[in-house]
Design a protein around this motif. Sequence first.
Motif, PDB file in Angstrom:
ATOM      1  N   ARG A 178       0.837  -1.211   0.000  1.00  0.00           N
ATOM      2  CA  ARG A 178       0.000   0.000   0.000  1.00  0.00           C
ATOM      3  C   ARG A 178       0.867   1.255   0.000  1.00  0.00           C
ATOM      4  NH1 ARG A 178      -1.811   3.404   4.204  1.00  0.00           N
ATOM      5  NH2 ARG A 178      -3.722   4.554   3.659  1.00  0.00           N
ATOM      6  N   GLY A 179       1.951   1.242   0.791  1.00  0.00           N
ATOM      7  CA  GLY A 179       2.806   2.419   0.868  1.00  0.00           C
ATOM      8  C   GLY A 179       3.382   2.805  -0.476  1.00  0.00           C
ATOM      9  N   LEU A 180       3.787   1.813  -1.262  1.00  0.00           N
ATOM     10  CA  LEU A 180       4.320   2.100  -2.590  1.00  0.00           C
ATOM     11  C   LEU A 180       3.204   2.516  -3.546  1.00  0.00           C
ATOM     12  CD1 LEU A 180       7.049   2.021  -4.084  1.00  0.00           C
ATOM     13  CD2 LEU A 180       6.500  -0.316  -4.786  1.00  0.00           C
ATOM     14  N   ALA A 181       2.041   1.871  -3.409  1.00  0.00           N
ATOM     15  CA  ALA A 181       0.932   2.119  -4.336  1.00  0.00           C
ATOM     16  C   ALA A 181       0.268   3.473  -4.129  1.00  0.00           C
ATOM     17  CB  ALA A 181      -0.111   1.010  -4.201  1.00  0.00           C
ATOM     18  N   LEU A 198      12.842   6.039 -12.118  1.00  0.00           N
ATOM     19  CA  LEU A 198      11.896   5.414 -11.194  1.00  0.00           C
ATOM     20  C   LEU A 198      10.836   4.626 -11.949  1.00  0.00           C
ATOM     21  CD1 LEU A 198      10.865   5.010  -8.315  1.00  0.00           C
ATOM     22  CD2 LEU A 198       9.516   7.105  -8.579  1.00  0.00           C
ATOM     23  N   ASP A 199      10.785   3.337 -11.657  1.00  0.00           N
ATOM     24  CA  ASP A 199       9.775   2.431 -12.199  1.00  0.00           C
ATOM     25  C   ASP A 199       9.130   1.753 -11.003  1.00  0.00           C
ATOM     26  OD1 ASP A 199       8.495   0.031 -13.077  1.00  0.00           O
ATOM     27  OD2 ASP A 199       9.589   0.150 -14.969  1.00  0.00           O
ATOM     28  N   LEU A 200       7.875   2.078 -10.728  1.00  0.00           N
ATOM     29  CA  LEU A 200       7.241   1.564  -9.518  1.00  0.00           C
ATOM     30  C   LEU A 200       7.105   0.048  -9.536  1.00  0.00           C
ATOM     31  CD1 LEU A 200       4.509   4.266  -8.811  1.00  0.00           C
ATOM     32  CD2 LEU A 200       6.705   3.941  -7.668  1.00  0.00           C
ATOM     33  N   ASP A 201       6.903  -0.544 -10.712  1.00  0.00           N
ATOM     34  CA  ASP A 201       6.830  -2.004 -10.781  1.00  0.00           C
ATOM     35  C   ASP A 201       8.182  -2.628 -10.439  1.00  0.00           C
ATOM     36  OD1 ASP A 201       4.072  -2.471 -11.641  1.00  0.00           O
ATOM     37  OD2 ASP A 201       4.668  -1.452 -13.473  1.00  0.00           O
ATOM     38  N   GLU A 202       9.253  -2.040 -10.952  1.00  0.00           N
ATOM     39  CA  GLU A 202      10.596  -2.534 -10.628  1.00  0.00           C
ATOM     40  C   GLU A 202      10.889  -2.356  -9.144  1.00  0.00           C
ATOM     41  OE1 GLU A 202      15.261  -1.425 -11.611  1.00  0.00           O
ATOM     42  OE2 GLU A 202      13.670  -0.706 -12.931  1.00  0.00           O
ATOM     43  N   GLN A 203      10.492  -1.225  -8.592  1.00  0.00           N
ATOM     44  CA  GLN A 203      10.710  -0.984  -7.163  1.00  0.00           C
ATOM     45  C   GLN A 203       9.907  -1.958  -6.315  1.00  0.00           C
ATOM     46  OE1 GLN A 203      12.993   1.138  -6.122  1.00  0.00           O
ATOM     47  NE2 GLN A 203      12.639   0.525  -4.004  1.00  0.00           N
ATOM     48  N   GLU A 242       9.113  -5.046  -7.149  1.00  0.00           N
ATOM     49  CA  GLU A 242       9.815  -6.335  -7.203  1.00  0.00           C
ATOM     50  C   GLU A 242      11.030  -6.337  -6.287  1.00  0.00           C
ATOM     51  OE1 GLU A 242       8.854  -9.028  -8.620  1.00  0.00           O
ATOM     52  OE2 GLU A 242       7.157  -8.234  -9.767  1.00  0.00           O
ATOM     53  N   PHE A 243      11.809  -5.280  -6.311  1.00  0.00           N
ATOM     54  CA  PHE A 243      13.003  -5.189  -5.466  1.00  0.00           C
ATOM     55  C   PHE A 243      12.635  -5.266  -3.987  1.00  0.00           C
ATOM     56  CE2 PHE A 243      15.843  -2.634  -2.838  1.00  0.00           C
ATOM     57  CZ  PHE A 243      17.089  -3.166  -3.141  1.00  0.00           C
ATOM     58  N   GLY A 244      11.681  -4.431  -3.577  1.00  0.00           N
ATOM     59  CA  GLY A 244      11.293  -4.400  -2.175  1.00  0.00           C
ATOM     60  C   GLY A 244      10.668  -5.700  -1.714  1.00  0.00           C
ATOM     61  N   LEU A 245       9.815  -6.292  -2.548  1.00  0.00           N
ATOM     62  CA  LEU A 245       9.144  -7.534  -2.160  1.00  0.00           C
ATOM     63  C   LEU A 245      10.158  -8.657  -1.985  1.00  0.00           C
ATOM     64  CD1 LEU A 245       6.522  -9.087  -1.652  1.00  0.00           C
ATOM     65  CD2 LEU A 245       6.422  -9.553  -4.117  1.00  0.00           C
ATOM     66  N   ARG A 246      11.109  -8.739  -2.916  1.00  0.00           N
ATOM     67  CA  ARG A 246      12.115  -9.803  -2.836  1.00  0.00           C
ATOM     68  C   ARG A 246      12.882  -9.737  -1.517  1.00  0.00           C
ATOM     69  NH1 ARG A 246      14.322  -8.656  -7.142  1.00  0.00           N
ATOM     70  NH2 ARG A 246      16.228  -7.554  -6.549  1.00  0.00           N
ATOM     71  N   HIS A 247      13.310  -8.560  -1.137  1.00  0.00           N
ATOM     72  CA  HIS A 247      14.107  -8.432   0.083  1.00  0.00           C
ATOM     73  C   HIS A 247      13.248  -8.501   1.345  1.00  0.00           C
ATOM     74  CE1 HIS A 247      17.994  -7.740  -1.824  1.00  0.00           C
ATOM     75  NE2 HIS A 247      17.335  -7.060  -2.747  1.00  0.00           N
ATOM     76  N   LEU A 248      12.024  -8.069   1.255  1.00  0.00           N
ATOM     77  CA  LEU A 248      11.122  -8.192   2.395  1.00  0.00           C
ATOM     78  C   LEU A 248      10.829  -9.659   2.686  1.00  0.00           C
ATOM     79  CD1 LEU A 248       9.349  -6.835   4.503  1.00  0.00           C
ATOM     80  CD2 LEU A 248       7.573  -6.573   2.771  1.00  0.00           C
ATOM     81  N   LEU A 249      10.567 -10.443   1.651  1.00  0.00           N
ATOM     82  CA  LEU A 249      10.323 -11.873   1.835  1.00  0.00           C
ATOM     83  C   LEU A 249      11.560 -12.584   2.358  1.00  0.00           C
ATOM     84  CD1 LEU A 249       8.263 -12.615  -1.405  1.00  0.00           C
ATOM     85  CD2 LEU A 249       7.393 -12.593   0.943  1.00  0.00           C
ATOM     86  N   ALA A 250      12.728 -12.147   1.915  1.00  0.00           N
ATOM     87  CA  ALA A 250      13.971 -12.756   2.408  1.00  0.00           C
ATOM     88  C   ALA A 250      14.118 -12.537   3.911  1.00  0.00           C
ATOM     89  CB  ALA A 250      15.171 -12.171   1.663  1.00  0.00           C
ATOM     90  N   GLY A 251      13.715 -11.361   4.378  1.00  0.00           N
ATOM     91  CA  GLY A 251      13.786 -11.096   5.813  1.00  0.00           C
ATOM     92  C   GLY A 251      12.761 -11.894   6.599  1.00  0.00           C
ATOM     93  N   LEU A 252      11.556 -12.056   6.039  1.00  0.00           N
ATOM     94  CA  LEU A 252      10.501 -12.801   6.725  1.00  0.00           C
ATOM     95  C   LEU A 252      10.768 -14.297   6.728  1.00  0.00           C
ATOM     96  CD1 LEU A 252       7.370 -10.936   5.302  1.00  0.00           C
ATOM     97  CD2 LEU A 252       8.294 -10.766   7.633  1.00  0.00           C
ATOM     98  N   ALA A 253      11.645 -14.768   5.845  1.00  0.00           N
ATOM     99  CA  ALA A 253      11.891 -16.205   5.720  1.00  0.00           C
ATOM    100  C   ALA A 253      12.468 -16.820   6.983  1.00  0.00           C
ATOM    101  CB  ALA A 253      12.836 -16.466   4.544  1.00  0.00           C
ATOM    102  N   GLY A 254      13.068 -16.020   7.832  1.00  0.00           N
ATOM    103  CA  GLY A 254      13.669 -16.564   9.043  1.00  0.00           C
ATOM    104  C   GLY A 254      12.703 -16.766  10.193  1.00  0.00           C
ATOM    105  N   LEU A 255      11.442 -16.426  10.009  1.00  0.00           N
ATOM    106  CA  LEU A 255      10.480 -16.623  11.097  1.00  0.00           C
ATOM    107  C   LEU A 255      10.318 -18.107  11.406  1.00  0.00           C
ATOM    108  CD1 LEU A 255       7.603 -14.117  10.235  1.00  0.00           C
ATOM    109  CD2 LEU A 255       9.132 -14.020  12.202  1.00  0.00           C
ATOM    110  N   PRO A 256      10.282 -18.480  12.675  1.00  0.00           N
ATOM    111  CA  PRO A 256      10.102 -19.894  13.015  1.00  0.00           C
ATOM    112  C   PRO A 256       8.681 -20.363  12.762  1.00  0.00           C
ATOM    113  CG  PRO A 256      10.105 -18.557  15.008  1.00  0.00           C
ATOM    114  CD  PRO A 256      10.444 -17.641  13.866  1.00  0.00           C
ATOM    115  N   SER A 257       8.544 -21.569  12.251  1.00  0.00           N
ATOM    116  CA  SER A 257       7.239 -22.202  12.065  1.00  0.00           C
ATOM    117  C   SER A 257       7.315 -23.625  12.557  1.00  0.00           C
ATOM    118  CB  SER A 257       6.851 -22.175  10.579  1.00  0.00           C
ATOM    119  OG  SER A 257       7.735 -22.989   9.814  1.00  0.00           O
ATOM    120  N   ALA A 258       6.257 -24.389  12.366  1.00  0.00           N
ATOM    121  CA  ALA A 258       6.240 -25.769  12.842  1.00  0.00           C
ATOM    122  C   ALA A 258       7.348 -26.589  12.213  1.00  0.00           C
ATOM    123  CB  ALA A 258       4.884 -26.404  12.537  1.00  0.00           C
ATOM    124  N   GLY A 259       7.770 -26.219  11.017  1.00  0.00           N
ATOM    125  CA  GLY A 259       8.815 -26.979  10.317  1.00  0.00           C
ATOM    126  C   GLY A 259      10.174 -26.314  10.435  1.00  0.00           C
TER     127      GLY A 259
END
Length: 308
Positions: free
Chosen positions: A224-227, A278-283, A285-302
């Motif tokens: 939302r912040g980017l949009a 500035l290309d908002l679609d490119e931005q 993709e960049f932000g989402l990729r790194h945000l997901l990389a940070g969230l990947a370390g959250l502990p789950s059942a597995g």
Amino acid sequence: MADSAEIVASIRRRIVAGELKPGDRVPSTRQITRQWGVAMATATRVLTTLRQEGLVTARPGIGTVVASGLPSVAAPTRPRVPSPEVTRADVVRAAIVIADAEGSAALSMRRVATELGVATMSLYRHVPSKDELVAQMIDTAFADHPFTSPPPPDWLEAAEAGARRLWLIFRRHPWVAPAMSLTRPQVTPNALAYGEWVMSAMHAAGLGARHIFQVHLTLFSYVRGLAISLEPEAVAEQETGITYTEFVDAQGDTYHSLMSSGAYPTFHTVVTRADFDLDLDEQFEFGLRHLLAGLAGLPSAGGPVRLR
């Protein structure tokens, strides 16, 4: 200074004479105020009159354009007869068309009524207020882009799919992002269905309830912040006719004057070397990729989730 009737007559003559053809954009409210030196209210009244005459129509993503099937004579046609068949869905769809084409600032109950050819007060039988109308518009936008299959077992994939679906909705309807609130969210069935789809994958993977909600809000806030930049840019380009690139180029003298002071050496070096447009679609993709990389370390059942 011209009055609204004179401006309407001028634009009408250009349409009937064929100077402005079906599908051509007519002057926006901002252009009318500049060309004829009138107030914004007068410019809005001009376009409203032309719509009532059936000469122009709002087209999503473009603006107000000359309508097809125009009358063959210069005399204006009669305003459309109010239709008793208007439904709540008609009201919501008409409002979406207006907001898509001209931005949320152009949206009002009176404007929607004009587009539908009905009395303004008749709309309140379908939606009790403009706030409720906006909530229904948001719900419809989400309903138009549903998830048709269950979420993947990998919660991170589901989170990514949810973020991309949200970006798609905001891209199709630039007014949705600023209309939605993080702190006072509109509670509607289809927006909840979106959240349910994303969070159910996290729950199935064993993430705790607090982490589920925090991940959901983090991703929503990022997208939302980017949009939020989408609508004002679209409206500015429509009203001024100046693209983003042209606007940036026009700031060249001011930019070089500030840079020559030597007060911003790092900024100048980065901008000069980055060769960045500035290309908002490119931005996104960049932000989402790194945000997901940070969230990947959250502990789950597995255990911690790994990006593939």
